[in-house]
Scaffold this active site. Structure first.
Site, PDB file in Angstrom:
ATOM      1  N   LYS A  10       0.769  -1.373  -0.364  1.00  0.00           N
ATOM      2  CA  LYS A  10       0.160   0.317   0.137  1.00  0.00           C
ATOM      3  C   LYS A  10       0.708   1.371  -0.251  1.00  0.00           C
ATOM      4  O   LYS A  10       2.555   1.489   0.287  1.00  0.00           O
ATOM      5  CB  LYS A  10      -0.858  -0.694   1.229  1.00  0.00           C
ATOM      6  CG  LYS A  10      -1.961  -0.873   0.866  1.00  0.00           C
ATOM      7  CD  LYS A  10      -2.541  -0.977   2.469  1.00  0.00           C
ATOM      8  CE  LYS A  10      -3.871  -2.717   2.165  1.00  0.00           C
ATOM      9  NZ  LYS A  10      -4.379  -2.768   3.742  1.00  0.00           N
ATOM     10  N   TYR A  50     -12.533  -2.819  -3.130  1.00  0.00           N
ATOM     11  CA  TYR A  50     -12.577  -2.554  -1.584  1.00  0.00           C
ATOM     12  C   TYR A  50     -14.750  -2.886  -2.234  1.00  0.00           C
ATOM     13  O   TYR A  50     -15.298  -2.468   0.079  1.00  0.00           O
ATOM     14  CB  TYR A  50     -12.002  -2.117  -0.582  1.00  0.00           C
ATOM     15  CG  TYR A  50     -10.851  -2.476  -0.605  1.00  0.00           C
ATOM     16  CD1 TYR A  50     -10.896  -3.025   0.483  1.00  0.00           C
ATOM     17  CD2 TYR A  50     -10.003  -1.226  -0.855  1.00  0.00           C
ATOM     18  CE1 TYR A  50      -9.143  -3.437   0.575  1.00  0.00           C
ATOM     19  CE2 TYR A  50      -8.580  -1.954  -0.608  1.00  0.00           C
ATOM     20  CZ  TYR A  50      -8.385  -2.382   0.095  1.00  0.00           C
ATOM     21  OH  TYR A  50      -6.978  -2.706   0.965  1.00  0.00           O
ATOM     22  N   ASN A 113      -1.331  -0.032   7.716  1.00  0.00           N
ATOM     23  CA  ASN A 113      -1.612  -1.162   7.968  1.00  0.00           C
ATOM     24  C   ASN A 113      -1.083  -1.769   6.324  1.00  0.00           C
ATOM     25  O   ASN A 113      -0.460  -3.349   6.633  1.00  0.00           O
ATOM     26  CB  ASN A 113      -2.288  -2.110   8.477  1.00  0.00           C
ATOM     27  CG  ASN A 113      -3.625  -1.896   7.291  1.00  0.00           C
ATOM     28  OD1 ASN A 113      -3.553  -2.247   6.055  1.00  0.00           O
ATOM     29  ND2 ASN A 113      -4.737  -3.271   7.727  1.00  0.00           N
ATOM     30  N   HIS A 116      -1.941  -5.729   1.865  1.00  0.00           N
ATOM     31  CA  HIS A 116      -3.606  -5.644   1.164  1.00  0.00           C
ATOM     32  C   HIS A 116      -2.630  -7.436   1.047  1.00  0.00           C
ATOM     33  O   HIS A 116      -1.860  -8.100   0.029  1.00  0.00           O
ATOM     34  CB  HIS A 116      -4.161  -4.832  -0.011  1.00  0.00           C
ATOM     35  CG  HIS A 116      -5.186  -6.025  -0.001  1.00  0.00           C
ATOM     36  ND1 HIS A 116      -6.301  -6.646   0.479  1.00  0.00           N
ATOM     37  CD2 HIS A 116      -5.393  -7.322  -1.463  1.00  0.00           C
ATOM     38  CE1 HIS A 116      -7.036  -7.276  -0.108  1.00  0.00           C
ATOM     39  NE2 HIS A 116      -6.302  -7.999  -1.096  1.00  0.00           N
ATOM     40  N   GLU A 127      -9.787 -10.500  -7.534  1.00  0.00           N
ATOM     41  CA  GLU A 127      -8.454  -9.439  -7.145  1.00  0.00           C
ATOM     42  C   GLU A 127      -7.719  -9.308  -8.326  1.00  0.00           C
ATOM     43  O   GLU A 127      -7.485  -8.595  -8.742  1.00  0.00           O
ATOM     44  CB  GLU A 127      -8.499  -9.368  -6.122  1.00  0.00           C
ATOM     45  CG  GLU A 127      -8.550  -9.117  -4.667  1.00  0.00           C
ATOM     46  CD  GLU A 127      -8.395  -9.600  -3.833  1.00  0.00           C
ATOM     47  OE1 GLU A 127      -7.740  -9.683  -3.557  1.00  0.00           O
ATOM     48  OE2 GLU A 127      -9.180  -9.038  -2.264  1.00  0.00           O
TER      49      GLU A 127
HETATM   50  P1  IDP Z   1      -7.600  -7.307   5.928  1.00  0.00           P
HETATM   51  O1  IDP Z   1      -6.689  -5.799   4.675  1.00  0.00           O
HETATM   52  O2  IDP Z   1      -6.808  -7.457   6.688  1.00  0.00           O
HETATM   53  O3  IDP Z   1      -7.798  -7.968   5.009  1.00  0.00           O
HETATM   54  P2  IDP Z   1     -10.041  -5.609   5.982  1.00  0.00           P
HETATM   55  O4  IDP Z   1     -11.191  -6.379   7.121  1.00  0.00           O
HETATM   56  O5  IDP Z   1     -10.279  -6.139   4.440  1.00  0.00           O
HETATM   57  O6  IDP Z   1      -8.568  -6.089   6.417  1.00  0.00           O
HETATM   58  O7  IDP Z   1      -9.948  -4.460   5.846  1.00  0.00           O
HETATM   59  C1  IDP Z   1      -9.805  -3.460   4.774  1.00  0.00           C
HETATM   60  C2  IDP Z   1      -8.665  -2.616   5.131  1.00  0.00           C
HETATM   61  O8  IDP Z   1      -9.613  -2.067   5.508  1.00  0.00           O
HETATM   62  C3  IDP Z   1      -7.548  -3.053   6.103  1.00  0.00           C
HETATM   63  O9  IDP Z   1      -7.083  -3.259   5.400  1.00  0.00           O
HETATM   64  C4  IDP Z   1      -7.465  -1.317   6.590  1.00  0.00           C
HETATM   65  O10 IDP Z   1      -6.478  -1.424   5.418  1.00  0.00           O
HETATM   66  C5  IDP Z   1      -8.675  -0.691   6.783  1.00  0.00           C
HETATM   67  N1  IDP Z   1      -9.342  -0.967   7.754  1.00  0.00           N
HETATM   68  C6  IDP Z   1     -10.349  -2.003   8.268  1.00  0.00           C
HETATM   69  N2  IDP Z   1     -10.929  -1.923   9.183  1.00  0.00           N
HETATM   70  C7  IDP Z   1     -10.383  -0.271   9.931  1.00  0.00           C
HETATM   71  C8  IDP Z   1     -10.751   0.448  10.209  1.00  0.00           C
HETATM   72  O11 IDP Z   1     -11.501   0.160  12.115  1.00  0.00           O
HETATM   73  N3  IDP Z   1     -10.049   1.937  10.827  1.00  0.00           N
HETATM   74  C9  IDP Z   1      -9.184   2.087   9.585  1.00  0.00           C
HETATM   75  N4  IDP Z   1      -9.071   1.845   8.506  1.00  0.00           N
HETATM   76  C10 IDP Z   1      -9.136  -0.005   8.444  1.00  0.00           C
HETATM   77 MG    MG Z   2      -9.864  -7.688   2.672  1.00  0.00          MG
END
Ligand code: IDP
Ligand code: MG
Length: 150
Positions: A10, A50, A113, A116, A127
């Site tokens: 990212k 997303y 974070n 992805h 994807e």
């Molecule tokens: P993942 O990336 O571990 O699969 P997902 O639940 O699919 O997690 O969420 C996609 C992305 O959305 C996360 O990696 C993060 O960047 C963002 N995200 C998810 N939940 C939150 C939140 O509560 N606050 C801010 N960003 C979030």
């Molecule tokens: Mg995800």
């Protein structure tokens, strides 16, 4: 079981100069790169990628984040690659991610974070198709694979 998975470094990781660190982990694990491209993701593509999160509170900031700079879009192949990559990424919230994972070693907040990875075979198929054409997915043999797989 041989699998392919979609992995994306990212914009925060790219801006922080962490591309090499992250790539070396996947390479050292023995996963095989099948496709790699640097891309500033257009908003429509980010929203499709997303799509499952549309309507959630973090959706708009997530789209801003993911379109804010270049991402490194990739496909990696290997035995059980989807789960192996998810495991190397660590939990979504870096505060819960184990040391030794990308998020556990290098990040502090869910909204920044770094990486992805597809979460299931269906997501991986969807994807990969969203980001790559057939001719961008390279099928090739590696002689080292006899030292990876029995
Ligand atoms: P993942 O990336 O571990 O699969 P997902 O639940 O699919 O997690 O969420 C996609 C992305 O959305 C996360 O990696 C993060 O960047 C963002 N995200 C998810 N939940 C939150 C939140 O509560 N606050 C801010 N960003 C979030
Ligand atoms: Mg995800």
């Amino acid at each position: 079981m041989m699998e392919r998975t979609y992995v994306m470094i990212k914009p925060d990781a790219m801006q922080r100069g962490l591309m090499g660190d992250i790539l070396s982990r996947f390479e050292a694990r023995g996963l095989k790169p099948v496709a790699v491209k640097l891309m500033r993701i257009p908003r429509e593509l980010a929203e499709r990628h997303y799509g499952e999160h549309k309507g959630k509170s973090f959706f708009d900031p997530l789209i801003e984040y993911i379109t804010s700079g270049p991402c490194l879009c990739m496909v990696w192949e290997g035995d059980n690659a989807i789960q192996a990559c998810r495991q190397m990424m660590g939990k979504t919230n870096p505060q819960d991610a184990a040391p030794g994972t990308v998020r556990g070693d290098l990040a502090l907040q869910t909204g920044r974070n770094l990486i992805h990875g597809s979460d299931s075979p269906e997501s991986a198929r969807r994807e990969i198709e969203l980001f790559f054409n057939d001719y961008e997915l390279v099928t090739y043999e590696r002689t080292m694979d006899i030292w990876m797989y029995e």
